[in-house]
Design a protein around this motif. Structure first.
Motif, PDB file in Angstrom:
ATOM      1  N   SER A  34      -2.256   2.270 -14.450  1.00 13.44           N
ATOM      2  CA  SER A  34      -3.136   1.147 -14.125  1.00 13.44           C
ATOM      3  C   SER A  34      -3.398   1.017 -12.628  1.00 13.44           C
ATOM      4  O   SER A  34      -4.258   0.237 -12.210  1.00 13.44           O
ATOM      5  CB  SER A  34      -2.515  -0.163 -14.638  1.00 13.44           C
ATOM      6  OG  SER A  34      -1.241  -0.377 -14.053  1.00 13.44           O
ATOM      7  N   LEU A  35      -2.670   1.768 -11.823  1.00 17.07           N
ATOM      8  CA  LEU A  35      -2.829   1.709 -10.369  1.00 17.07           C
ATOM      9  C   LEU A  35      -3.982   2.612  -9.941  1.00 17.07           C
ATOM     10  O   LEU A  35      -3.787   3.790  -9.642  1.00 17.07           O
ATOM     11  CB  LEU A  35      -1.523   2.120  -9.671  1.00 17.07           C
ATOM     12  CG  LEU A  35      -0.292   1.286 -10.029  1.00 17.07           C
ATOM     13  CD1 LEU A  35       0.943   1.827  -9.309  1.00 17.07           C
ATOM     14  CD2 LEU A  35      -0.503  -0.174  -9.681  1.00 17.07           C
ATOM     15  N   ARG A  36      -5.173   2.053  -9.909  1.00 14.94           N
ATOM     16  CA  ARG A  36      -6.387   2.832  -9.661  1.00 14.94           C
ATOM     17  C   ARG A  36      -6.492   3.350  -8.226  1.00 14.94           C
ATOM     18  O   ARG A  36      -7.231   4.297  -7.964  1.00 14.94           O
ATOM     19  CB  ARG A  36      -7.620   1.982  -9.990  1.00 14.94           C
ATOM     20  CG  ARG A  36      -7.674   1.513 -11.434  1.00 14.94           C
ATOM     21  CD  ARG A  36      -7.673   2.689 -12.372  1.00 14.94           C
ATOM     22  NE  ARG A  36      -7.698   2.276 -13.776  1.00 14.94           N
ATOM     23  CZ  ARG A  36      -7.581   3.117 -14.786  1.00 14.94           C
ATOM     24  NH1 ARG A  36      -7.405   4.411 -14.566  1.00 14.94           N
ATOM     25  NH2 ARG A  36      -7.617   2.667 -16.040  1.00 14.94           N
ATOM     26  N   LYS A  37      -5.790   2.717  -7.299  1.00 16.73           N
ATOM     27  CA  LYS A  37      -5.884   3.124  -5.901  1.00 16.73           C
ATOM     28  C   LYS A  37      -4.828   4.158  -5.515  1.00 16.73           C
ATOM     29  O   LYS A  37      -4.829   4.654  -4.383  1.00 16.73           O
ATOM     30  CB  LYS A  37      -5.750   1.903  -4.992  1.00 16.73           C
ATOM     31  CG  LYS A  37      -6.877   0.900  -5.149  1.00 16.73           C
ATOM     32  CD  LYS A  37      -6.713  -0.260  -4.176  1.00 16.73           C
ATOM     33  CE  LYS A  37      -7.843  -1.274  -4.332  1.00 16.73           C
ATOM     34  NZ  LYS A  37      -7.685  -2.406  -3.389  1.00 16.73           N
ATOM     35  N   LEU A  38      -3.959   4.488  -6.442  1.00 16.86           N
ATOM     36  CA  LEU A  38      -2.876   5.421  -6.147  1.00 16.86           C
ATOM     37  C   LEU A  38      -3.436   6.827  -5.908  1.00 16.86           C
ATOM     38  O   LEU A  38      -4.041   7.422  -6.794  1.00 16.86           O
ATOM     39  CB  LEU A  38      -1.877   5.439  -7.302  1.00 16.86           C
ATOM     40  CG  LEU A  38      -0.545   6.138  -7.053  1.00 16.86           C
ATOM     41  CD1 LEU A  38       0.203   5.513  -5.888  1.00 16.86           C
ATOM     42  CD2 LEU A  38       0.318   6.096  -8.311  1.00 16.86           C
ATOM     43  N   GLU A  39      -3.198   7.359  -4.695  1.00 14.47           N
ATOM     44  CA  GLU A  39      -3.735   8.667  -4.312  1.00 14.47           C
ATOM     45  C   GLU A  39      -2.654   9.677  -3.937  1.00 14.47           C
ATOM     46  O   GLU A  39      -2.928  10.869  -3.851  1.00 14.47           O
ATOM     47  CB  GLU A  39      -4.686   8.513  -3.111  1.00 14.47           C
ATOM     48  CG  GLU A  39      -5.928   7.692  -3.406  1.00 14.47           C
ATOM     49  CD  GLU A  39      -6.842   7.614  -2.203  1.00 14.47           C
ATOM     50  OE1 GLU A  39      -6.382   7.960  -1.088  1.00 14.47           O
ATOM     51  OE2 GLU A  39      -8.011   7.225  -2.370  1.00 14.47           O
ATOM     52  N   LYS A  47       0.816  -1.214   0.000  1.00 16.83           N
ATOM     53  CA  LYS A  47       0.000   0.000   0.000  1.00 16.83           C
ATOM     54  C   LYS A  47       0.857   1.275   0.000  1.00 16.83           C
ATOM     55  O   LYS A  47       0.517   2.250  -0.665  1.00 16.83           O
ATOM     56  CB  LYS A  47      -0.920   0.009   1.225  1.00 16.83           C
ATOM     57  CG  LYS A  47      -1.961  -1.084   1.232  1.00 16.83           C
ATOM     58  CD  LYS A  47      -2.830  -0.993   2.482  1.00 16.83           C
ATOM     59  CE  LYS A  47      -3.886  -2.090   2.503  1.00 16.83           C
ATOM     60  NZ  LYS A  47      -4.713  -2.019   3.739  1.00 16.83           N
ATOM     61  N   ILE A  48       1.940   1.253   0.754  1.00 15.69           N
ATOM     62  CA  ILE A  48       2.787   2.447   0.887  1.00 15.69           C
ATOM     63  C   ILE A  48       4.231   2.074   0.572  1.00 15.69           C
ATOM     64  O   ILE A  48       4.791   1.165   1.194  1.00 15.69           O
ATOM     65  CB  ILE A  48       2.694   3.031   2.303  1.00 15.69           C
ATOM     66  CG1 ILE A  48       1.254   3.443   2.613  1.00 15.69           C
ATOM     67  CG2 ILE A  48       3.634   4.226   2.461  1.00 15.69           C
ATOM     68  CD1 ILE A  48       1.049   3.952   4.020  1.00 15.69           C
ATOM     69  N   LEU A  49       4.818   2.772  -0.391  1.00 13.97           N
ATOM     70  CA  LEU A  49       6.193   2.490  -0.812  1.00 13.97           C
ATOM     71  C   LEU A  49       7.003   3.778  -0.840  1.00 13.97           C
ATOM     72  O   LEU A  49       6.634   4.748  -1.508  1.00 13.97           O
ATOM     73  CB  LEU A  49       6.201   1.844  -2.206  1.00 13.97           C
ATOM     74  CG  LEU A  49       7.579   1.592  -2.824  1.00 13.97           C
ATOM     75  CD1 LEU A  49       8.401   0.651  -1.968  1.00 13.97           C
ATOM     76  CD2 LEU A  49       7.432   1.048  -4.244  1.00 13.97           C
ATOM     77  N   ASP A  54      -1.205  -3.708  -7.463  1.00 17.12           N
ATOM     78  CA  ASP A  54      -2.546  -3.138  -7.574  1.00 17.12           C
ATOM     79  C   ASP A  54      -3.009  -2.367  -6.340  1.00 17.12           C
ATOM     80  O   ASP A  54      -3.848  -1.475  -6.455  1.00 17.12           O
ATOM     81  CB  ASP A  54      -3.556  -4.258  -7.865  1.00 17.12           C
ATOM     82  CG  ASP A  54      -3.188  -5.053  -9.108  1.00 17.12           C
ATOM     83  OD1 ASP A  54      -2.644  -4.439 -10.034  1.00 17.12           O
ATOM     84  OD2 ASP A  54      -3.431  -6.274  -9.148  1.00 17.12           O
ATOM     85  N   GLY A  55      -2.507  -2.736  -5.163  1.00 15.54           N
ATOM     86  CA  GLY A  55      -2.989  -2.099  -3.942  1.00 15.54           C
ATOM     87  C   GLY A  55      -2.250  -0.828  -3.572  1.00 15.54           C
ATOM     88  O   GLY A  55      -2.575  -0.201  -2.557  1.00 15.54           O
ATOM     89  N   LEU A  56      -1.289  -0.407  -4.378  1.00 15.43           N
ATOM     90  CA  LEU A  56      -0.448   0.741  -4.032  1.00 15.43           C
ATOM     91  C   LEU A  56      -1.281   2.021  -3.939  1.00 15.43           C
ATOM     92  O   LEU A  56      -1.977   2.398  -4.876  1.00 15.43           O
ATOM     93  CB  LEU A  56       0.659   0.918  -5.071  1.00 15.43           C
ATOM     94  CG  LEU A  56       1.849   1.784  -4.645  1.00 15.43           C
ATOM     95  CD1 LEU A  56       2.538   1.199  -3.430  1.00 15.43           C
ATOM     96  CD2 LEU A  56       2.839   1.934  -5.788  1.00 15.43           C
ATOM     97  N   GLN A  57      -1.163   2.699  -2.792  1.00 10.50           N
ATOM     98  CA  GLN A  57      -1.905   3.934  -2.551  1.00 10.50           C
ATOM     99  C   GLN A  57      -0.993   5.151  -2.451  1.00 10.50           C
ATOM    100  O   GLN A  57      -1.390   6.257  -2.801  1.00 10.50           O
ATOM    101  CB  GLN A  57      -2.709   3.807  -1.250  1.00 10.50           C
ATOM    102  CG  GLN A  57      -3.738   2.696  -1.259  1.00 10.50           C
ATOM    103  CD  GLN A  57      -4.406   2.514   0.086  1.00 10.50           C
ATOM    104  OE1 GLN A  57      -4.209   3.311   1.010  1.00 10.50           O
ATOM    105  NE2 GLN A  57      -5.201   1.462   0.228  1.00 10.50           N
ATOM    106  N   ILE A 111      -5.666  11.150  -7.914  1.00  7.60           N
ATOM    107  CA  ILE A 111      -4.623  11.700  -7.053  1.00  7.60           C
ATOM    108  C   ILE A 111      -5.201  12.766  -6.111  1.00  7.60           C
ATOM    109  O   ILE A 111      -5.911  13.672  -6.556  1.00  7.60           O
ATOM    110  CB  ILE A 111      -3.478  12.310  -7.893  1.00  7.60           C
ATOM    111  CG1 ILE A 111      -2.649  11.206  -8.521  1.00  7.60           C
ATOM    112  CG2 ILE A 111      -2.574  13.179  -7.029  1.00  7.60           C
ATOM    113  CD1 ILE A 111      -1.924  10.339  -7.507  1.00  7.60           C
ATOM    114  N   ARG A 112      -4.872  12.638  -4.830  1.00  9.87           N
ATOM    115  CA  ARG A 112      -5.293  13.626  -3.835  1.00  9.87           C
ATOM    116  C   ARG A 112      -4.113  14.473  -3.339  1.00  9.87           C
ATOM    117  O   ARG A 112      -4.300  15.624  -2.963  1.00  9.87           O
ATOM    118  CB  ARG A 112      -5.949  12.928  -2.641  1.00  9.87           C
ATOM    119  CG  ARG A 112      -7.284  12.261  -2.980  1.00  9.87           C
ATOM    120  CD  ARG A 112      -7.901  11.603  -1.755  1.00  9.87           C
ATOM    121  NE  ARG A 112      -9.213  11.071  -2.066  1.00  9.87           N
ATOM    122  CZ  ARG A 112     -10.343  11.773  -2.031  1.00  9.87           C
ATOM    123  NH1 ARG A 112     -10.303  13.045  -1.689  1.00  9.87           N
ATOM    124  NH2 ARG A 112     -11.494  11.225  -2.315  1.00  9.87           N
TER     125      ARG A 112
END
Length: 263
Positions: free
Chosen positions: A122-127, A80-82, A99-102, A159-160
């Motif tokens: 393609s990383l839809r959860k990336l914020e 999730k966090i890198l 896929d879970g990368l936020q 993106i937030r």
């Protein structure tokens, strides 16, 4: 002496490759699949080795190393966090299937163009994406492109937070307002390429504004008096305590001295 010991400890901790022994010693976990959080910051790592076996890893900090290849991270589908800031990374293709990368921090690397970032769409959860960090003076060559921020916001509509600034949601209006104010001030300062003369600054308040004024209220005056009396008593007690402690220490030191006998 302590500083030299610390430097030696840091040098001894520096490793070139991630191994199962390193992972287990850092986390205390016997099974690599049980590791959920991992921090390997500033160890001089350039080979990620078996880190891909930590398949349940959710948070990973690899900042401040010498990493160039993120290939072993491709198996971390739950990540999730890198944080891979301050490395030597130029290719992000390997993490495009996480896929879970936020949240992704790649500030202080060698990302040279927008093309190197397309693979992350393609990383839809990336914020949260960070390519630049002004606090540590970390950046990437792509940041020299004045329009890279706008391009990224178009590429990643979810993106937030971009480079530490909230661009969507609560607080985003404040960031934009501050930017607008800065630009307005700059435009107002520089006219025809020159800085205009500014009038002398005047104090906001009178010179005696911050002076404590005595009150005519008898109750307040009495409170001042009582407070000063209590403060004086505290000082006297402190002096007495210091004297008693000093005498006690002196008597104990004399008592512990070895006895001498005349011959």
């Amino acid at each position: 002496m302590d500083s030299k010991r610390d430097m030696k400890d840091q040098e001894s901790e520096r490793v070139s490759k991630v191994t199962a022994v390193l992972l287990k010693s850092r986390t205390g976990e016997f099974d690599l699949e049980s590791i959920l959080f991992l921090k390997l910051r500033g160890l001089g790592i350039y080979d990620l080795g078996c880190i891909g076996e930590c398949v349940n890893l959710e948070r990973l900090d690899l900042s401040g190393n010498n990493i160039t290849n993120l290939g072993p991270l491709s198996s971390l589908r739950l990540l999730k966090i890198l944080n891979v800031s301050a490395n030597r990374i130029s290719n992000l293709e390997a993490i495009s299937i996480c896929d879970g990368l936020q949240s992704l921090n790649v500030a202080g690397n060698l990302i040279s163009s927008i093309d190197n970032i397309h693979c992350l769409q393609s990383l839809r959860k990336l914020e949260n994406i960070r390519l630049k960090d002004n606090t540590y003076n970390y950046t990437n060559p792509v940041c020299k492109n004045s329009s890279y921020r706008n391009i990224l916001l178009e590429m990643f509509p979810n993106i937030r937070v971009l480079d530490g600034e909230r661009v969507v949601g609560r607080g985003s209006d404040l960031y934009q307002l501050c930017k607008d104010i800065d630009e307005t001030i700059k435009d107002g300062f520089y006219r025809n390429g020159q800085l205009p003369e500014l009038p002398d600054c005047k104090p906001w308040v009178d010179n005696d504004f911050w002076e404590i004024k005595r009150s005519n209220n008898a109750i307040i005056d009495e409170a001042y008096k009582q407070f000063n009396d209590v403060l004086h008593e505290c000082r006297l007690l402190n002096n007495r305590a210091a004297h008693v402690i000093s005498q006690t220490e002196r008597s104990l030191s004399l008592k512990n001295q070895p006895k001498q006998y005349a011959v």
